[in-house]
Design a protein around this motif. Structure first.
Motif, PDB file in Angstrom:
ATOM      1  N   LEU A  37       7.398 -18.427  -6.015  1.00  0.00           N
ATOM      2  CA  LEU A  37       6.574 -17.406  -6.649  1.00  0.00           C
ATOM      3  C   LEU A  37       5.278 -17.997  -7.186  1.00  0.00           C
ATOM      4  O   LEU A  37       4.208 -17.377  -7.086  1.00  0.00           O
ATOM      5  N   ALA A  38       5.353 -19.189  -7.758  1.00  0.00           N
ATOM      6  CA  ALA A  38       4.151 -19.839  -8.289  1.00  0.00           C
ATOM      7  C   ALA A  38       3.123 -20.088  -7.187  1.00  0.00           C
ATOM      8  O   ALA A  38       1.909 -19.976  -7.408  1.00  0.00           O
ATOM      9  N   VAL A  39       3.612 -20.382  -5.981  1.00  0.00           N
ATOM     10  CA  VAL A  39       2.712 -20.708  -4.866  1.00  0.00           C
ATOM     11  C   VAL A  39       2.240 -19.452  -4.135  1.00  0.00           C
ATOM     12  O   VAL A  39       1.047 -19.304  -3.826  1.00  0.00           O
ATOM     13  N   PHE A  40       3.154 -18.517  -3.856  1.00  0.00           N
ATOM     14  CA  PHE A  40       2.837 -17.401  -2.964  1.00  0.00           C
ATOM     15  C   PHE A  40       2.744 -16.034  -3.649  1.00  0.00           C
ATOM     16  O   PHE A  40       2.330 -15.057  -3.010  1.00  0.00           O
ATOM     17  N   GLY A  41       3.139 -15.924  -4.912  1.00  0.00           N
ATOM     18  CA  GLY A  41       3.134 -14.624  -5.584  1.00  0.00           C
ATOM     19  C   GLY A  41       1.732 -14.098  -5.839  1.00  0.00           C
ATOM     20  O   GLY A  41       0.786 -14.863  -6.070  1.00  0.00           O
ATOM     21  N   VAL A  42       1.560 -12.784  -5.799  1.00  0.00           N
ATOM     22  CA  VAL A  42       0.291 -12.108  -6.085  1.00  0.00           C
ATOM     23  C   VAL A  42       0.395 -11.500  -7.483  1.00  0.00           C
ATOM     24  O   VAL A  42       1.337 -10.771  -7.783  1.00  0.00           O
ATOM     25  N   GLU A  43      -0.559 -11.796  -8.356  1.00  0.00           N
ATOM     26  CA  GLU A  43      -0.535 -11.218  -9.703  1.00  0.00           C
ATOM     27  C   GLU A  43      -1.037  -9.774  -9.658  1.00  0.00           C
ATOM     28  O   GLU A  43      -2.033  -9.482  -8.986  1.00  0.00           O
ATOM     29  N   THR A  44      -0.352  -8.863 -10.353  1.00  0.00           N
ATOM     30  CA  THR A  44      -0.668  -7.436 -10.269  1.00  0.00           C
ATOM     31  C   THR A  44      -0.987  -6.793 -11.607  1.00  0.00           C
ATOM     32  O   THR A  44      -1.404  -5.636 -11.641  1.00  0.00           O
ATOM     33  N   ARG A  45      -0.802  -7.500 -12.696  1.00  0.00           N
ATOM     34  CA  ARG A  45      -0.964  -6.883 -14.027  1.00  0.00           C
ATOM     35  C   ARG A  45      -2.389  -6.358 -14.230  1.00  0.00           C
ATOM     36  O   ARG A  45      -3.362  -7.049 -13.955  1.00  0.00           O
ATOM     37  N   GLY A  46      -2.471  -5.099 -14.717  1.00  0.00           N
ATOM     38  CA  GLY A  46      -3.753  -4.511 -15.082  1.00  0.00           C
ATOM     39  C   GLY A  46      -4.618  -4.055 -13.926  1.00  0.00           C
ATOM     40  O   GLY A  46      -5.748  -3.599 -14.146  1.00  0.00           O
ATOM     41  N   ARG A  47      -4.145  -4.141 -12.699  1.00  0.00           N
ATOM     42  CA  ARG A  47      -4.934  -3.759 -11.532  1.00  0.00           C
ATOM     43  C   ARG A  47      -4.418  -2.440 -10.968  1.00  0.00           C
ATOM     44  O   ARG A  47      -3.217  -2.158 -11.011  1.00  0.00           O
ATOM     45  N   THR A  48      -5.309  -1.612 -10.422  1.00  0.00           N
ATOM     46  CA  THR A  48      -4.863  -0.383  -9.771  1.00  0.00           C
ATOM     47  C   THR A  48      -4.113  -0.742  -8.491  1.00  0.00           C
ATOM     48  O   THR A  48      -4.286  -1.839  -7.932  1.00  0.00           O
ATOM     49  N   LEU A  49      -3.299   0.186  -8.022  1.00  0.00           N
ATOM     50  CA  LEU A  49      -2.537  -0.062  -6.798  1.00  0.00           C
ATOM     51  C   LEU A  49      -3.473  -0.308  -5.623  1.00  0.00           C
ATOM     52  O   LEU A  49      -3.181  -1.123  -4.737  1.00  0.00           O
ATOM     53  N   GLU A  50      -4.592   0.395  -5.619  1.00  0.00           N
ATOM     54  CA  GLU A  50      -5.552   0.238  -4.519  1.00  0.00           C
ATOM     55  C   GLU A  50      -6.277  -1.104  -4.606  1.00  0.00           C
ATOM     56  O   GLU A  50      -6.623  -1.702  -3.580  1.00  0.00           O
ATOM     57  N   GLU A  51      -6.548  -1.591  -5.816  1.00  0.00           N
ATOM     58  CA  GLU A  51      -7.155  -2.906  -5.972  1.00  0.00           C
ATOM     59  C   GLU A  51      -6.234  -3.996  -5.472  1.00  0.00           C
ATOM     60  O   GLU A  51      -6.667  -4.969  -4.833  1.00  0.00           O
ATOM     61  N   ILE A  52      -4.941  -3.857  -5.764  1.00  0.00           N
ATOM     62  CA  ILE A  52      -3.959  -4.871  -5.369  1.00  0.00           C
ATOM     63  C   ILE A  52      -3.884  -4.996  -3.858  1.00  0.00           C
ATOM     64  O   ILE A  52      -3.706  -6.090  -3.316  1.00  0.00           O
ATOM     65  N   THR A  53      -4.052  -3.859  -3.170  1.00  0.00           N
ATOM     66  CA  THR A  53      -3.891  -3.882  -1.708  1.00  0.00           C
ATOM     67  C   THR A  53      -5.217  -3.797  -0.973  1.00  0.00           C
ATOM     68  O   THR A  53      -5.224  -3.648   0.247  1.00  0.00           O
ATOM     69  N   ALA A  54      -6.338  -3.892  -1.695  1.00  0.00           N
ATOM     70  CA  ALA A  54      -7.645  -3.794  -1.062  1.00  0.00           C
ATOM     71  C   ALA A  54      -7.815  -4.837   0.037  1.00  0.00           C
ATOM     72  O   ALA A  54      -7.509  -6.009  -0.139  1.00  0.00           O
ATOM     73  N   GLY A  55      -8.263  -4.390   1.206  1.00  0.00           N
ATOM     74  CA  GLY A  55      -8.508  -5.296   2.324  1.00  0.00           C
ATOM     75  C   GLY A  55      -7.340  -5.477   3.253  1.00  0.00           C
ATOM     76  O   GLY A  55      -7.509  -5.923   4.389  1.00  0.00           O
ATOM     77  N   LEU A  56      -6.143  -5.122   2.813  1.00  0.00           N
ATOM     78  CA  LEU A  56      -4.961  -5.340   3.656  1.00  0.00           C
ATOM     79  C   LEU A  56      -4.952  -4.442   4.880  1.00  0.00           C
ATOM     80  O   LEU A  56      -4.334  -4.783   5.900  1.00  0.00           O
ATOM     81  N   LEU A  57      -5.636  -3.296   4.804  1.00  0.00           N
ATOM     82  CA  LEU A  57      -5.620  -2.346   5.919  1.00  0.00           C
ATOM     83  C   LEU A  57      -6.795  -2.539   6.863  1.00  0.00           C
ATOM     84  O   LEU A  57      -6.950  -1.792   7.815  1.00  0.00           O
ATOM     85  N   ASP A  58      -7.634  -3.545   6.603  1.00  0.00           N
ATOM     86  CA  ASP A  58      -8.806  -3.773   7.478  1.00  0.00           C
ATOM     87  C   ASP A  58      -8.365  -4.349   8.816  1.00  0.00           C
ATOM     88  O   ASP A  58      -7.373  -5.085   8.877  1.00  0.00           O
ATOM     89  N   PRO A 102       0.828  -1.207   0.000  1.00  0.00           N
ATOM     90  CA  PRO A 102       0.000   0.000   0.000  1.00  0.00           C
ATOM     91  C   PRO A 102       0.865   1.260   0.000  1.00  0.00           C
ATOM     92  O   PRO A 102       2.032   1.222   0.385  1.00  0.00           O
ATOM     93  N   THR A 103       0.298   2.390  -0.433  1.00  0.00           N
ATOM     94  CA  THR A 103       1.047   3.640  -0.580  1.00  0.00           C
ATOM     95  C   THR A 103       1.772   4.025   0.703  1.00  0.00           C
ATOM     96  O   THR A 103       2.921   4.461   0.663  1.00  0.00           O
ATOM     97  N   ALA A 104       1.103   3.857   1.856  1.00  0.00           N
ATOM     98  CA  ALA A 104       1.677   4.289   3.129  1.00  0.00           C
ATOM     99  C   ALA A 104       2.918   3.489   3.523  1.00  0.00           C
ATOM    100  O   ALA A 104       3.672   3.899   4.401  1.00  0.00           O
ATOM    101  N   ALA A 105       3.130   2.344   2.883  1.00  0.00           N
ATOM    102  CA  ALA A 105       4.300   1.521   3.220  1.00  0.00           C
ATOM    103  C   ALA A 105       5.031   1.049   1.960  1.00  0.00           C
ATOM    104  O   ALA A 105       5.850   0.143   2.037  1.00  0.00           O
ATOM    105  N   ARG A 106       4.745   1.701   0.810  1.00  0.00           N
ATOM    106  CA  ARG A 106       5.287   1.193  -0.457  1.00  0.00           C
ATOM    107  C   ARG A 106       6.816   1.236  -0.490  1.00  0.00           C
ATOM    108  O   ARG A 106       7.472   0.251  -0.808  1.00  0.00           O
ATOM    109  N   ILE A 107       7.408   2.382  -0.183  1.00  0.00           N
ATOM    110  CA  ILE A 107       8.868   2.505  -0.280  1.00  0.00           C
ATOM    111  C   ILE A 107       9.534   1.720   0.846  1.00  0.00           C
ATOM    112  O   ILE A 107      10.597   1.129   0.660  1.00  0.00           O
TER     113      ILE A 107
END
Length: 492
Positions: free
Chosen positions: A471-492, A417-422
């Motif tokens: 990576l095949a087991v634990f990687g998260v696919e990110t292509r074509g998704r907004t940054l917020e979609e990729i991290t949606a729910g992580l801050l709940d 997420p943006t708040a912890a991206r860097i």
């Protein structure tokens, strides 16, 4: 149509950036942020050939041929021994490690722009200092601080662009950054091939310092702060002013700038909270809404960086030394290295055409397998067949750097997420630098033991296959998704 208040909120700013047409603003940011990563690639590429030259240089600075060194026997004392060269490489990685950790605190704390400028300045100053080194110990200390500066600038430079670019073009623009950055490796190779034998190693560091100075000055005058970061810090008016200026300039050039519906901003607000995050967030084990835990995202990023550093630094820093150990003289080693490294811009250039058409995980897994196959073959080729050595070396560089750019420039920062991206990218890069710290030790030990350079690449191949499985087991696919979609729910 959303209200002015909603448009200037964090999610409003993010939605507007994601709907923005590609314009001169994006190209400007691309070149500025690619500049700092270009310096990183140059820095990585100058170390290996300089170290190889210093191993054939006397204490008083005289470069000797292989026959002259053999004739001198035990009386020859090099400016830098093989053991010192291994430490020289490792201490640079220690600097990168510390810098990677520093990047998060700086970029998430004082802003993306100030972080890039501060870290670039540290690198630039110590390039000039390194050029005046009186001995190997002093030069090694300078390499630590050069690594410190670039270790922090590297994740900041690569990760910042993700915050400016719309999702449908994010991967391609990140690949462009990687392409520009990795031409630095080729430029450095030509510098090493021309400058190094003609006037020595000290001017190489001066050239690096001049490059760093130009990039820092350009960033001071032209780089805009990330609107996402400004909005996150509550500086919404500043963020809105930057985005509004981009929108206005786009409209003046006839580019369509769609209004953001209020419903889209509200949807984003419901999906992700806006809050400051502690370092501990990167290591949370909870699985929100059935998603993968943040810990596994952080571990995946860290392991990717570790594997990338081992593979890249073996090719970049050790190729001249490995060729020298296989019987080639130093000039031929440098020449073969330059020809091989032509594969770097070719591989990364091709990546820009298909990066938005092929899943990130697929690209990474396939290139891991190809590196695992190609590396041992290259290392086992007979020394009298220079054509095959160059051909397989060329493809080894294609696969290694396609993987490297997909990792560092495109995939690495997207799951955070943006708040912890860097900070996330910085922690992963810092852990990854351990690969650069320890791999020189085992490579030098393998070479010294007489086990053969193929063993180095068998070890690398095994590591690449293990990473492909992870990576095949634990990687998260990110292509074509907004940054917020990729991290949606992580801050709940």
């Amino acid at each position: 149509m959303a209200s002015a208040a909603m448009n200037s909120s964090f999610h409003g700013i993010a939605a507007r950036l994601d709907r923005m047409p590609i314009s001169g603003f994006h190209r400007k940011m691309l070149w500025l942020l690619a500049g700092i990563t270009f310096c990183d690639s140059v820095d990585m590429a100058v170390g290996g050939p300089i170290g190889a030259v210093l191993q054939s240089t006397t204490i008083d600075g005289t470069l000797l041929t292989a026959d002259q060194i053999t004739a001198m026997g035990s009386s020859f004392v090099p400016w830098m021994s093989v053991e010192q060269f291994a430490f020289f490489n490792s201490i640079t990685m220690v600097g990168y490690l510390v810098g990677g950790l520093m990047a998060g605190a700086l970029a998430d704390g004082i802003g993306r722009k100030k972080a890039v400028i501060t870290c670039g300045t540290i690198f630039t100053v110590f390039c000039f200092v390194a050029s005046q080194s009186p001995d190997a110990t002093f030069l090694t200390a300078c390499r630590f601080f050069m690594g410190l500066g670039l270790g922090a600038a590297f994740p900041a430079g690569y990760s910042c662009l993700t915050e400016y670019t719309p999702p449908q073009k994010r991967g391609q623009y990140q690949a462009y950054v990687g392409l520009i950055a990795n031409t630095g490796t080729l430029v450095a190779s030509f510098i090493n091939m021309i400058v190094l034998p003609l006037v020595g190693w000290r001017p190489v560091f001066i050239i690096c310092g001049i490059m760093g100075t130009l990039v820092v000055v350009a960033c001071v005058t032209l780089l805009d702060e990330s609107p996402r970061w400004l909005a996150l810090m509550g500086r919404n008016a500043e963020a809105d002013a930057i985005v509004s200026k981009i929108e206005e300039n786009s409209r003046k050039k006839g580019l369509p700038v769609p209004e953001v519906p209020e419903e889209e901003i509200m949807k984003r607000e419901n999906a992700e909270k806006v809050e400051q995050l502690p370092w501990s967030f990167l290591f949370k084990t909870e699985k929100p809404n059935g998603q993968q835990s943040m810990l596994f995202r952080t571990l995946t990023a860290a392991f990717l960086c570790f594997t990338m550093n081992v593979l890249v630094y073996t090719v970049i820093s050790w190729t001249p030394t490995i060729l020298k150990a296989n019987g080639f003289d130093i000039n031929m080693s440098v020449t073969l290295t330059v020809v091989m490294q032509l594969g770097i811009p070719v591989g990364v250039g091709l990546l820009t055409f298909y990066v938005e058409k092929v899943n990130r995980k697929t690209i990474l897994i396939v290139t891991y397998i190809l590196v695992a196959i190609c590396g041992p073959i290259w290392a086992s080729l007979p020394t009298d067949n220079t054509v095959l050595i160059m051909v397989f070396g060329f493809f080894l560089c294609v696969f290694t750097f396609t993987n490297s750019v997909t990792t560092a420039a495109i995939y690495l920062s997207e799951p955070f997420p943006t708040a912890a991206r860097i900070r996330g990218a910085g922690v992963a890069n810092a852990f990854g630098r351990l690969g650069g710290i320890f791999s020189p030790m085992w490579i030098s030990a393998i070479i010294a033991s007489g086990a053969g350079t193929i063993t180095c690449y068998l070890v690398n191949g095994g590591l690449a296959i293990c990473m492909a499985i992870w990576l095949a087991v634990f990687g998260v696919e990110t292509r074509g998704r907004t940054l917020e979609e990729i991290t949606a729910g992580l801050l709940d």
